[in-house]
Write an enzyme that holds these catalytic residues in place. Structure first.
Site, PDB file in Angstrom:
ATOM      1  N   ASP A 159     -11.998  -2.150  -1.121  1.00 39.04           N
ATOM      2  CA  ASP A 159     -11.422  -3.444  -1.475  1.00 39.04           C
ATOM      3  C   ASP A 159     -11.431  -4.402  -0.288  1.00 39.04           C
ATOM      4  O   ASP A 159     -11.835  -5.567  -0.399  1.00 39.04           O
ATOM      5  CB  ASP A 159      -9.993  -3.227  -1.986  1.00 39.04           C
ATOM      6  CG  ASP A 159      -9.298  -4.500  -2.437  1.00 39.04           C
ATOM      7  OD1 ASP A 159      -8.995  -5.347  -1.573  1.00 39.04           O
ATOM      8  OD2 ASP A 159      -9.053  -4.652  -3.646  1.00 39.04           O
TER       9      ASP A 159
ATOM     10  N   CYS B  38      -8.808  -6.360  -5.893  1.00 39.07           N
ATOM     11  CA  CYS B  38     -10.184  -6.114  -6.341  1.00 39.07           C
ATOM     12  C   CYS B  38     -10.311  -4.729  -6.956  1.00 39.07           C
ATOM     13  O   CYS B  38     -11.055  -4.533  -7.929  1.00 39.07           O
ATOM     14  CB  CYS B  38     -11.159  -6.261  -5.183  1.00 39.07           C
ATOM     15  SG  CYS B  38     -11.229  -7.910  -4.465  1.00 39.07           S
ATOM     16  N   ASP B  39      -9.600  -3.762  -6.388  1.00 43.17           N
ATOM     17  CA  ASP B  39      -9.638  -2.403  -6.930  1.00 43.17           C
ATOM     18  C   ASP B  39      -9.188  -2.370  -8.385  1.00 43.17           C
ATOM     19  O   ASP B  39      -9.856  -1.787  -9.249  1.00 43.17           O
ATOM     20  CB  ASP B  39      -8.726  -1.491  -6.116  1.00 43.17           C
ATOM     21  CG  ASP B  39      -9.407  -0.918  -4.885  1.00 43.17           C
ATOM     22  OD1 ASP B  39     -10.562  -0.499  -4.994  1.00 43.17           O
ATOM     23  OD2 ASP B  39      -8.769  -0.882  -3.819  1.00 43.17           O
ATOM     24  N   PHE B  40      -8.049  -2.966  -8.654  1.00 56.16           N
ATOM     25  CA  PHE B  40      -7.480  -2.847  -9.995  1.00 56.16           C
ATOM     26  C   PHE B  40      -8.263  -3.677 -11.007  1.00 56.16           C
ATOM     27  O   PHE B  40      -8.512  -3.236 -12.132  1.00 56.16           O
ATOM     28  CB  PHE B  40      -5.993  -3.213  -9.962  1.00 56.16           C
ATOM     29  CG  PHE B  40      -5.212  -2.243  -9.132  1.00 56.16           C
ATOM     30  CD1 PHE B  40      -4.835  -1.021  -9.653  1.00 56.16           C
ATOM     31  CD2 PHE B  40      -4.919  -2.506  -7.813  1.00 56.16           C
ATOM     32  CE1 PHE B  40      -4.165  -0.081  -8.879  1.00 56.16           C
ATOM     33  CE2 PHE B  40      -4.252  -1.592  -7.021  1.00 56.16           C
ATOM     34  CZ  PHE B  40      -3.869  -0.373  -7.561  1.00 56.16           C
TER      35      PHE B  40
ATOM     36  N   GLY C 201     -11.333  -1.707 -11.835  1.00 55.79           N
ATOM     37  CA  GLY C 201     -11.039  -0.603 -12.746  1.00 55.79           C
ATOM     38  C   GLY C 201     -10.860  -1.069 -14.177  1.00 55.79           C
ATOM     39  O   GLY C 201     -11.386  -0.454 -15.120  1.00 55.79           O
TER      40      GLY C 201
END
Length: 494
Positions: free
Chosen positions: A345, A375-377, A380
């Site tokens: 991220d 950005c990660d979530f 996902g």
């Protein structure tokens, strides 16, 4: 009570995702949102974009529900609750103490040390580079390139001996992780940024033809569908968590020797099962192939090319299981000059312009990371959105599909939505009453009795829920559940 807004007209991000869906227009009242940014101390619309992506994920789940039942259902999402999902692994999980009270769980010293090192540092030519040190082997590679020790002072001095472009390339050559801080304009002018700008934020490619596969019976959009989750640390696990919330049987596959961040495992594994299989072992690789033959979705969160080198690339998997939906979750996307590089991220924030804009907005005279790993979530959620769109296509027309999402594409989506001002006093967390309304009690886990932020997307007929508590890593057998038992609800907000 804020007036709900209709996403199809209120969000550019939502419109982008509905264009990827490429299906009949939604009923005008299907999707609604309440709340707005700022939620965190950042100019970026983290809550609104997260809500847009979650709403799109709900629409994709609704498409599957319509294939099952002929009905659509109403979806709602609050932007503040959507923003709070980015606190997973941190402030939105509480542990019950001996006195019965729930309290925050302290951040580990290892994570604190990683955060102190994984920051933008000034280079010799006036630029900035962010080295990433999240896992021990990656930290060793960074320290070897920089010829420094594992301290803030060592990292600062090591980066200062390099030019920004040369260091970025040297880190990539050493199979370490890091990125040069660019402005948004510099990123879009860079060959890799230009490549990603030419591609959809979720890429869905039909790789092979096949007979249509009707959805199995079940009481949720993903009921009876099987997902292999070969991911670690936030974006990939969030894709698996999202599919579990819609009723899938999600089996996490990792190996005992692979490093993990326990808090991230804890908070992105609800509703899943976990097994150990080392795909470098011939016997255990054979067990993994047996699981693939009965899977519907395979999520690959490894460094690009890593699984393919061991016979588990997308094409290999689709020969084992025609009709498979393969989801690739990585940093730099489906192609371009950086396509073989690993990243996280923070690296995506650095290279795409988010660090530059955050630093300017904060007035600190240097690039900065945003307060959360958004950005990660977002990535996902996008991976689950793409997987469900591909499953709907498989049900209608058959075929095997590849879905590709990336942290850099999510960072670019976030920036396309524009900025907010007056964020200096943003709370950065839900008020106690907001948290309680969304909290789920998860008792008896290997981490203790937890109270944690539950699923935040609301669906009128098939509430998002977790079928089981967050598991102990490796605590399950490498086998699938009976399809009719996989999605029985055990945990819901109360």
């Amino acid at each position: 009570m804020p007036t709900p807004q209709r996403f199809p007209t209120a969000s550019n991000a939502f419109r982008e995702l509905m264009a990827i869906r490429a299906a009949a227009p939604l009923p005008a009242d299907e999707v609604s949102i309440s709340g707005a940014d700022p939620f965190f101390r950042t100019p970026f619309r983290i809550g609104e974009v997260s809500a847009s992506v979650l709403a799109a994920r709900g629409v994709a789940a609704n498409d599957l529900w319509r294939l099952r039942t002929g009905r659509r259902q109403k979806l709602s999402i609050d932007a503040r609750a959507a923003a709070a999902t980015s606190l997973s692994g941190g402030e939105e999980t509480l542990l019950r103490a001996d006195d019965g009270q729930y309290r925050p769980i302290p951040v580990s010293s290892a994570v604190k040390h990683m955060v102190s090192l994984t920051q933008p540092w000034a280079t010799a030519d006036g630029g900035w580079v962010l080295p990433h040190t999240n896992l021990p082997h990656l930290e060793e590679r960074v320290l070897d390139v920089l010829d420094c020790n594992s301290s803030v002072e060592g990292m600062k001095a090591g980066v200062a001996r390099w030019g920004a472009d040369a260091l970025e390339d040297a880190l990539a050559a050493a199979r370490a992780c890091g990125g040069k801080v660019r402005t948004p304009e510099e990123w879009l002018a860079h060959p890799h940024g230009a490549y990603l700008a030419s591609r959809p934020v979720v890429e869905i490619t039909k790789l092979a033809n096949g007979a249509p596969e009707p959805l199995p019976e079940g009481d949720a959009p993903m009921a009876g569908l099987r997902v292999l989750d070969l991911t670690r640390i936030l974006a990939g696990p969030t894709a698996g968590l999202s599919l579990a919330e819609h009723g899938a049987d999600v089996l996490m596959v990792t190996a005992p020797h692979l490093p993990q961040v326990p808090a991230f495992v804890r908070d992105t594994s609800h509703g899943k099962r976990s097994t150990f299989l080392d795909f470098t072992s011939p016997a255990e690789a054979a067990q993994l192939r047996a699981l693939v033959r009965d899977a519907d979705v395979f999520i690959d969160g490894y460094r690009p090319g890593r699984l393919a080198a061991h016979g588990f690339g997308a094409e290999d998997l689709m020969k084992l299981r025609p009709g498979l939906v393969h989801v690739s979750v990585n940093c730099f996307g489906s192609g371009g000059p950086f396509a073989d590089r690993a990243g996280w991220d923070q690296v995506a924030q650095a290279v795409t312009g988010i660090c530059h804009t955050q630093g300017e907005a904060m007035g600190r005279g240097r690039p900065e990371l945003t307060p959360v790993f958004m950005c990660d979530f977002i990535t996902g959620f996008l991976g689950a959105f793409g997987a469900m769109l591909a499953l709907a296509r498989r049900a209608r027309e058959g075929g095997s599909y590849r879905v590709q999402v990336s942290l850099c594409q999510s960072a670019m989506l976030l920036q396309r939505e524009g900025l907010v001002s007056d964020f200096a006093d943003a709370a950065g967390r839900l008020a106690p009453a907001e948290f309680e309304a969304l909290a789920v009690h998860v008792d008896g886990t290997c981490y203790g009795d937890l109270k944690t932020l539950g699923p935040v997307l609301r669906m009128s007929e098939t509430p998002c829920r977790w079928s089981r508590p967050t598991p102990r890593l490796g605590g399950d057998q490498p086998e699938w559940m009976a399809r009719e038992a996989a999605s029985q609800p055990l945990l819901q907000a109360r």
